[in-house]
Write a protein that holds these residues in place. Sequence first.
Motif, short mmCIF file in Angstrom:
data_model
loop_
_atom_site.label_atom_id
_atom_site.label_comp_id
_atom_site.label_asym_id
_atom_site.label_seq_id
_atom_site.Cartn_x
_atom_site.Cartn_y
_atom_site.Cartn_z
N ILE A 1 0.83 -1.20 0.00
CA ILE A 1 0.00 0.00 0.00
C ILE A 1 0.87 1.26 0.00
O ILE A 1 0.65 2.18 -0.80
CB ILE A 1 -0.96 -0.01 1.21
CG1 ILE A 1 -2.00 -1.13 1.03
CG2 ILE A 1 -1.67 1.33 1.35
CD1 ILE A 1 -2.83 -1.41 2.25
N VAL A 2 1.89 1.26 0.87
CA VAL A 2 2.77 2.43 0.94
C VAL A 2 3.46 2.68 -0.40
O VAL A 2 3.49 3.80 -0.91
CB VAL A 2 3.84 2.24 2.06
CG1 VAL A 2 4.89 3.34 2.00
CG2 VAL A 2 3.17 2.22 3.42
N TRP A 3 3.96 1.61 -1.00
CA TRP A 3 4.67 1.72 -2.28
C TRP A 3 3.76 2.29 -3.37
O TRP A 3 4.12 3.21 -4.11
CB TRP A 3 5.21 0.36 -2.67
CG TRP A 3 5.86 0.32 -4.02
CD1 TRP A 3 5.32 -0.15 -5.17
CD2 TRP A 3 7.17 0.79 -4.35
NE1 TRP A 3 6.19 -0.02 -6.21
CE2 TRP A 3 7.36 0.56 -5.73
CE3 TRP A 3 8.20 1.37 -3.62
CZ2 TRP A 3 8.52 0.89 -6.40
CZ3 TRP A 3 9.38 1.71 -4.29
CH2 TRP A 3 9.53 1.47 -5.65
N LYS A 4 2.56 1.73 -3.48
CA LYS A 4 1.64 2.18 -4.53
C LYS A 4 1.17 3.61 -4.31
O LYS A 4 0.99 4.37 -5.25
CB LYS A 4 0.42 1.24 -4.59
CG LYS A 4 0.73 -0.09 -5.28
CD LYS A 4 0.27 -0.06 -6.72
CE LYS A 4 0.69 -1.36 -7.41
NZ LYS A 4 0.05 -1.54 -8.70
N LYS A 5 0.99 3.94 -3.03
CA LYS A 5 0.57 5.31 -2.69
C LYS A 5 1.63 6.32 -3.14
O LYS A 5 1.33 7.34 -3.75
CB LYS A 5 0.38 5.43 -1.17
CG LYS A 5 -1.08 5.40 -0.72
CD LYS A 5 -1.58 6.76 -0.26
CE LYS A 5 -2.86 7.24 -0.87
NZ LYS A 5 -4.08 6.59 -0.70
N ARG A 6 2.91 5.99 -2.84
CA ARG A 6 4.02 6.87 -3.22
C ARG A 6 4.08 7.03 -4.73
O ARG A 6 4.26 8.12 -5.25
CB ARG A 6 5.34 6.27 -2.73
CG ARG A 6 5.72 6.69 -1.33
CD ARG A 6 7.18 6.38 -1.10
NE ARG A 6 8.05 7.01 -2.09
CZ ARG A 6 9.31 6.66 -2.28
NH1 ARG A 6 9.84 5.69 -1.57
NH2 ARG A 6 10.05 7.27 -3.18
N LYS A 7 3.91 5.90 -5.41
CA LYS A 7 3.97 5.91 -6.87
C LYS A 7 2.87 6.79 -7.44
O LYS A 7 3.09 7.56 -8.37
CB LYS A 7 3.79 4.48 -7.38
CG LYS A 7 4.95 4.01 -8.23
CD LYS A 7 4.70 2.59 -8.64
CE LYS A 7 5.28 2.30 -10.00
NZ LYS A 7 4.93 0.94 -10.42
N GLU A 8 1.68 6.67 -6.83
CA GLU A 8 0.55 7.47 -7.29
C GLU A 8 0.78 8.95 -7.01
O GLU A 8 0.46 9.80 -7.84
CB GLU A 8 -0.73 7.01 -6.60
CG GLU A 8 -1.95 7.25 -7.46
CD GLU A 8 -3.10 6.40 -7.01
OE1 GLU A 8 -3.61 6.65 -5.91
OE2 GLU A 8 -3.48 5.47 -7.75
N GLY A 9 1.36 9.22 -5.84
CA GLY A 9 1.65 10.60 -5.47
C GLY A 9 2.60 11.28 -6.45
O GLY A 9 2.47 12.47 -6.73
N ARG A 10 3.53 10.50 -6.99
CA ARG A 10 4.52 11.05 -7.90
C ARG A 10 3.91 11.45 -9.24
O ARG A 10 4.37 12.34 -9.91
CB ARG A 10 5.63 10.01 -8.13
CG ARG A 10 7.00 10.52 -7.68
CD ARG A 10 8.06 9.50 -7.95
NE ARG A 10 8.19 8.53 -6.85
CZ ARG A 10 8.69 7.32 -7.01
NH1 ARG A 10 9.07 6.89 -8.20
NH2 ARG A 10 8.80 6.52 -5.98
N ARG A 11 2.83 10.70 -9.60
CA ARG A 11 2.23 10.93 -10.91
C ARG A 11 1.47 12.24 -11.01
O ARG A 11 0.98 12.81 -10.08
CB ARG A 11 1.30 9.78 -11.27
CG ARG A 11 1.76 9.13 -12.56
CD ARG A 11 0.81 8.07 -13.00
NE ARG A 11 1.13 6.78 -12.39
CZ ARG A 11 0.20 5.93 -11.93
NH1 ARG A 11 -1.07 6.25 -11.97
NH2 ARG A 11 0.55 4.78 -11.42
#
Lengths: 191, 180
Positions: free
Chosen positions: B170-180
């Motif tokens: 969850i943390v990883w995907k959240k960060r990835k989404e935040g970057r986009r």
Amino acid sequence: MKLYFFLYFEFFKIGLFSLGGGYATLPFLYHMSEQYHWFSPVELTQMLAISSITPGPVGLNVATYAGFKTAGIIGSILATSAIMMPSYFMVVMISKMLKKFRNNFFVESALYALRPATAAMIGAVSIRLFKDCTIRSMALNSFSFAKITSFLDIKAIVLIICLFIFSFYYKRDPLIFLLIGAAAGIIMHIL
Amino acid sequence: MGASFINIFLVFLKIGCLLLGGGYVIVPLLQSELVDKRGWITKEELIDFYALGQCVPGLIAANTAIFIGYKLRGKTGALVTLLGLTIPPFLTIILLASILTELAKSTIMNNIFWGVNIAIIILIFLTVKEVWNTSIVDKFTLFVFILMFILSIIGVSPALLIIFAAVLGIVWKKRKEGRR
């Protein structure tokens, strides 16, 4: 009547609280043997040996056996259904929620990491079982190559290699592997 | 062969009979019977259900079976898979109860199960190979695999690992989404 109730209650508790499966049920069972004297700790050890030669997870085998010993067929049915009951209701509940939230961001991302984690845990289990099968004792402090055969089960290693090579050619049915293993177990101990 | 109640029951009855050496062998058995032979579930679903089965208290083999039963045919399906899986171990214990302690001591039985346990190692190992492609899809999942493998080997509880992995994902995907 009271016995039936306690049997059901105690195994229900195991079903409800043992997280992590397999040997996670053991502490509960030891505690149970002390509290109720349905079976002794020695008998519990025997039951573990028994469940290694009968199908099914340890917890299920012990529930059936302990129920049967203390209260016959009815006891075994009670204990077995008691240990399964919490699983059934919890899994059905989670499944219902999953159906709704299958495409939810959190569920998706959790599963994305859970898949490799599960693969890793299965892999670690195979390593642990491999160690249990091949190493007889951990006499590493007295290690020497002359002694290597005394603590390594060479037959086990040979069988593992054979089955591994066999798996390149055949992978359809696990039953075949189990049968070969059983046959090899008899033959390799006669030789 | 469709996933009717009777078919589901029979398949899980077979799996129940072959569930030797603890519950681990459930994964290769389900892979062969449900994914490869019948196509009732996909490889991804199998690994998801097994992962979820470890998050729920109780016996993991049973939990996994109930998840699959529910997916195939709802509540009744879940009951059918659970019954199919439970009946063979249950009957074995009941029918052999009087001679089980003797059997556990017999040399021939121990020899047989020595071999069966080795076969199970290979089956479990092959399962990892099978699920590798569906679960390790990028660098992050490879990292999770290695990390969890090490933690698992040193004996961290599976329940903890599962929670840890879920949070990581969850943390990883959240960060990835935040970057986009």
